[in-house]
Design an enzyme around this catalytic site. Structure first.
Site, mmCIF file in Angstrom:
data_model
loop_
_atom_site.group_PDB
_atom_site.id
_atom_site.type_symbol
_atom_site.label_atom_id
_atom_site.label_comp_id
_atom_site.label_asym_id
_atom_site.label_seq_id
_atom_site.Cartn_x
_atom_site.Cartn_y
_atom_site.Cartn_z
ATOM 1 C CD GLU A 25 -3.427 -0.747 0.168
ATOM 2 O OE1 GLU A 25 -3.257 0.445 -0.523
ATOM 3 O OE2 GLU A 25 -4.008 -1.351 0.243
ATOM 4 C CD GLU B 140 -2.447 5.521 -6.489
ATOM 5 O OE1 GLU B 140 -2.706 6.130 -5.578
ATOM 6 O OE2 GLU B 140 -2.725 4.777 -6.614
#
Length: 122
Positions: A69, A76
Site C-alpha cells: 500500500e 501514484e
C-alpha cells in the site's frame, strides 16, 4: 526534506520513514483500512493464542500488504507529479502498483484461510 537521505544518521532516516508512513495514513483510506484490519487480526491472535509460527506468518503477510500500500501510494504520487495529465503509460504504472497490493492482499487472505483450517483441525 532537502538533499538526500543517503549517509544521514539512522535517526534522520527513521524520521523520513515515519513521515512517509504518517503521510500515507493521512491520505490513503485503503491504508487506514489495512491498518485497522491488522489491529483486529492482532487482537484475534491475542485471544486465540496460536503457535509463534502463526504470529510470524500473519505479521509477515500483513506487513507485505501494508508495504505494498505504501509503495502504491509512493508510485501514484510520483507518477502524478511527473505527469499530471492522463496518459496510458502512467495508467499502466498505477495499475501495476495497485496489482501489487492485490497480490499481497490475496496472499494475506490465504494465510488467514490456512490459519482457520488449522484452528478447525485442532
Amino acid at each position: 526534506m532537502s538533499g538526500t537521505a543517503k549517509n544521514q544518521s539512522f535517526f534522520a532516516r527513521l524520521r523520513f520513514a515515519c513521515a512517509g508512513f504518517a503521510h500515507g495514513v493521512r491520505v490513503e483510506r485503503s491504508l487506514r483500512l489495512q491498518l485497522l484490519a491488522f489491529c483486529l487480526v492482532l487482537v484475534a491472535l491475542g485471544a486465540l493464542r496460536p503457535e509463534p509460527v502463526w504470529w510470524a506468518l500473519v505479521v509477515l503477510a500483513s506487513a507485505a500488504v501494508i508495504s505494498a500500500e505504501l509503495f502504491n501510494t509512493a508510485v501514484e504520487h510520483l507518477a502524478d507529479h511527473l505527469h499530471p495529465d492522463a496518459h496510458p503509460s502512467i495508467r499502466i504504472v498505477k495499475d501495476c502498483a495497485a496489482a501489487a497490493v492485490l497480490v499481497a492482499s490475496i496472499a494475506a487472505l490465504a494465510v488467514g484461510a490456512a490459519f482457520l483450517v488449522h484452528l478447525v483441525a485442532r
